[in-house]
Design a protein around this motif. Sequence first.
Motif, PDB file in Angstrom:
ATOM      1  N   GLY A   1       0.810  -1.207   0.000  1.00 43.30           N
ATOM      2  CA  GLY A   1       0.000   0.000   0.000  1.00 43.30           C
ATOM      3  C   GLY A   1       0.845   1.259   0.000  1.00 43.30           C
ATOM      4  N   THR A   2       1.931   1.245   0.770  1.00 42.68           N
ATOM      5  CA  THR A   2       2.826   2.406   0.817  1.00 42.68           C
ATOM      6  C   THR A   2       3.498   2.613  -0.536  1.00 42.68           C
ATOM      7  OG1 THR A   2       3.193   2.029   3.179  1.00 42.68           O
ATOM      8  CG2 THR A   2       4.801   3.417   2.024  1.00 42.68           C
ATOM      9  N   ILE A   3       3.949   1.537  -1.164  1.00 39.12           N
ATOM     10  CA  ILE A   3       4.572   1.637  -2.489  1.00 39.12           C
ATOM     11  C   ILE A   3       3.560   2.165  -3.506  1.00 39.12           C
ATOM     12  CG2 ILE A   3       5.526   0.285  -4.404  1.00 39.12           C
ATOM     13  CD1 ILE A   3       6.865  -1.503  -2.227  1.00 39.12           C
ATOM     14  N   ALA A   4       2.309   1.659  -3.440  1.00 40.31           N
ATOM     15  CA  ALA A   4       1.263   2.145  -4.352  1.00 40.31           C
ATOM     16  C   ALA A   4       1.022   3.635  -4.135  1.00 40.31           C
ATOM     17  CB  ALA A   4      -0.033   1.361  -4.143  1.00 40.31           C
ATOM     18  N   GLY A   5       1.054   4.076  -2.889  1.00 43.96           N
ATOM     19  CA  GLY A   5       0.878   5.494  -2.600  1.00 43.96           C
ATOM     20  C   GLY A   5       1.997   6.339  -3.162  1.00 43.96           C
ATOM     21  N   ILE A   6       3.220   5.860  -3.023  1.00 45.90           N
ATOM     22  CA  ILE A   6       4.369   6.587  -3.567  1.00 45.90           C
ATOM     23  C   ILE A   6       4.268   6.663  -5.095  1.00 45.90           C
ATOM     24  CG2 ILE A   6       6.885   6.506  -3.879  1.00 45.90           C
ATOM     25  CD1 ILE A   6       6.975   5.305  -0.983  1.00 45.90           C
ATOM     26  N   LEU A   7       3.903   5.542  -5.728  1.00 44.27           N
ATOM     27  CA  LEU A   7       3.742   5.548  -7.187  1.00 44.27           C
ATOM     28  C   LEU A   7       2.636   6.512  -7.626  1.00 44.27           C
ATOM     29  CD1 LEU A   7       4.169   1.746  -8.008  1.00 44.27           C
ATOM     30  CD2 LEU A   7       5.767   3.613  -8.535  1.00 44.27           C
ATOM     31  N   ALA A   8       1.560   6.592  -6.836  1.00 39.35           N
ATOM     32  CA  ALA A   8       0.478   7.527  -7.167  1.00 39.35           C
ATOM     33  C   ALA A   8       0.973   8.966  -7.121  1.00 39.35           C
ATOM     34  CB  ALA A   8      -0.696   7.332  -6.204  1.00 39.35           C
ATOM     35  N   LEU A   9       1.880   9.271  -6.199  1.00 41.13           N
ATOM     36  CA  LEU A   9       2.425  10.623  -6.109  1.00 41.13           C
ATOM     37  C   LEU A   9       3.393  10.914  -7.249  1.00 41.13           C
ATOM     38  CD1 LEU A   9       3.104  10.882  -2.268  1.00 41.13           C
ATOM     39  CD2 LEU A   9       1.178  11.813  -3.560  1.00 41.13           C
TER      40      LEU A   9
ATOM     41  N   ILE B   1      -0.418   5.766   1.537  1.00 41.10           N
ATOM     42  CA  ILE B   1       0.795   5.778   2.361  1.00 41.10           C
ATOM     43  C   ILE B   1       0.427   5.710   3.836  1.00 41.10           C
ATOM     44  CG2 ILE B   1       2.767   7.191   3.098  1.00 41.10           C
ATOM     45  CD1 ILE B   1       2.966   8.134   0.133  1.00 41.10           C
ATOM     46  N   VAL B   2      -0.532   6.537   4.270  1.00 40.74           N
ATOM     47  CA  VAL B   2      -0.930   6.528   5.686  1.00 40.74           C
ATOM     48  C   VAL B   2      -1.482   5.165   6.078  1.00 40.74           C
ATOM     49  CG1 VAL B   2      -2.597   7.482   7.344  1.00 40.74           C
ATOM     50  CG2 VAL B   2      -1.316   9.012   5.849  1.00 40.74           C
ATOM     51  N   ARG B   3      -2.392   4.634   5.269  1.00 38.32           N
ATOM     52  CA  ARG B   3      -2.970   3.322   5.586  1.00 38.32           C
ATOM     53  C   ARG B   3      -1.910   2.224   5.509  1.00 38.32           C
ATOM     54  NH1 ARG B   3      -8.317   3.518   6.160  1.00 38.32           N
ATOM     55  NH2 ARG B   3      -8.732   1.330   5.802  1.00 38.32           N
ATOM     56  N   GLY B   4      -0.988   2.326   4.573  1.00 39.49           N
ATOM     57  CA  GLY B   4       0.080   1.326   4.461  1.00 39.49           C
ATOM     58  C   GLY B   4       0.989   1.337   5.670  1.00 39.49           C
ATOM     59  N   VAL B   5       1.409   2.526   6.091  1.00 41.37           N
ATOM     60  CA  VAL B   5       2.283   2.628   7.263  1.00 41.37           C
ATOM     61  C   VAL B   5       1.560   2.124   8.506  1.00 41.37           C
ATOM     62  CG1 VAL B   5       3.456   4.277   8.786  1.00 41.37           C
ATOM     63  CG2 VAL B   5       3.740   4.462   6.312  1.00 41.37           C
TER      64      VAL B   5
END
Length: 186
Positions: free
Chosen positions: A29-37, A167-171
Amino acid sequence: MTTTTPAPAELRRDVRQVGTLLIVAGVIGTIAGILALVYPDVTLLALALIAGINLLLLGAMSLVDAFSSDGDTTTRVLAVVLGLLGIIAGLIVMRRPGESLLAVLLVLGIWLVVTGIVDFIRAFAVVEYRALRLLTAIVDVVIGGFILALPDESLKTLALLVGIAFIVRGVLSVVRGFQVRKAVPA
């Protein structure tokens, strides 16, 4: 005097595996968030396409249900109508994902608000991880509320908001996973 016996080894192993799965899901989830940014345009199109595919599949499932259930005629007709609408909507969204983003955005805003409210209530119902649940709930409600209050501006920042939420949910998922693993001895 009550004595507690340690959990069987198999149960401890299963609980630790749940912790590991939370950690892995959190990292993804964190990686997906970073890719979205990093890739906001691709993220928006991907969100629209995923929504279109989901609508198409839900419509198909409704049609299958209509022809395989033993419900009354009214229920079956409604299932057929919903199935056809789902398939048509899914095809439209997949055919024109860029133009369908506002509708996808509003659905995402509603989902975030509802999820946040449910997490907020659950935080007071369950003592474990209360602070994490409250933080997740607040982030979801704030982002969902922002999306619903300012849809045009939100569309421009959707990838950023989705990225931050992931990112928040992943962390938080990683933190929960480590807490679960720590709670059960190896």
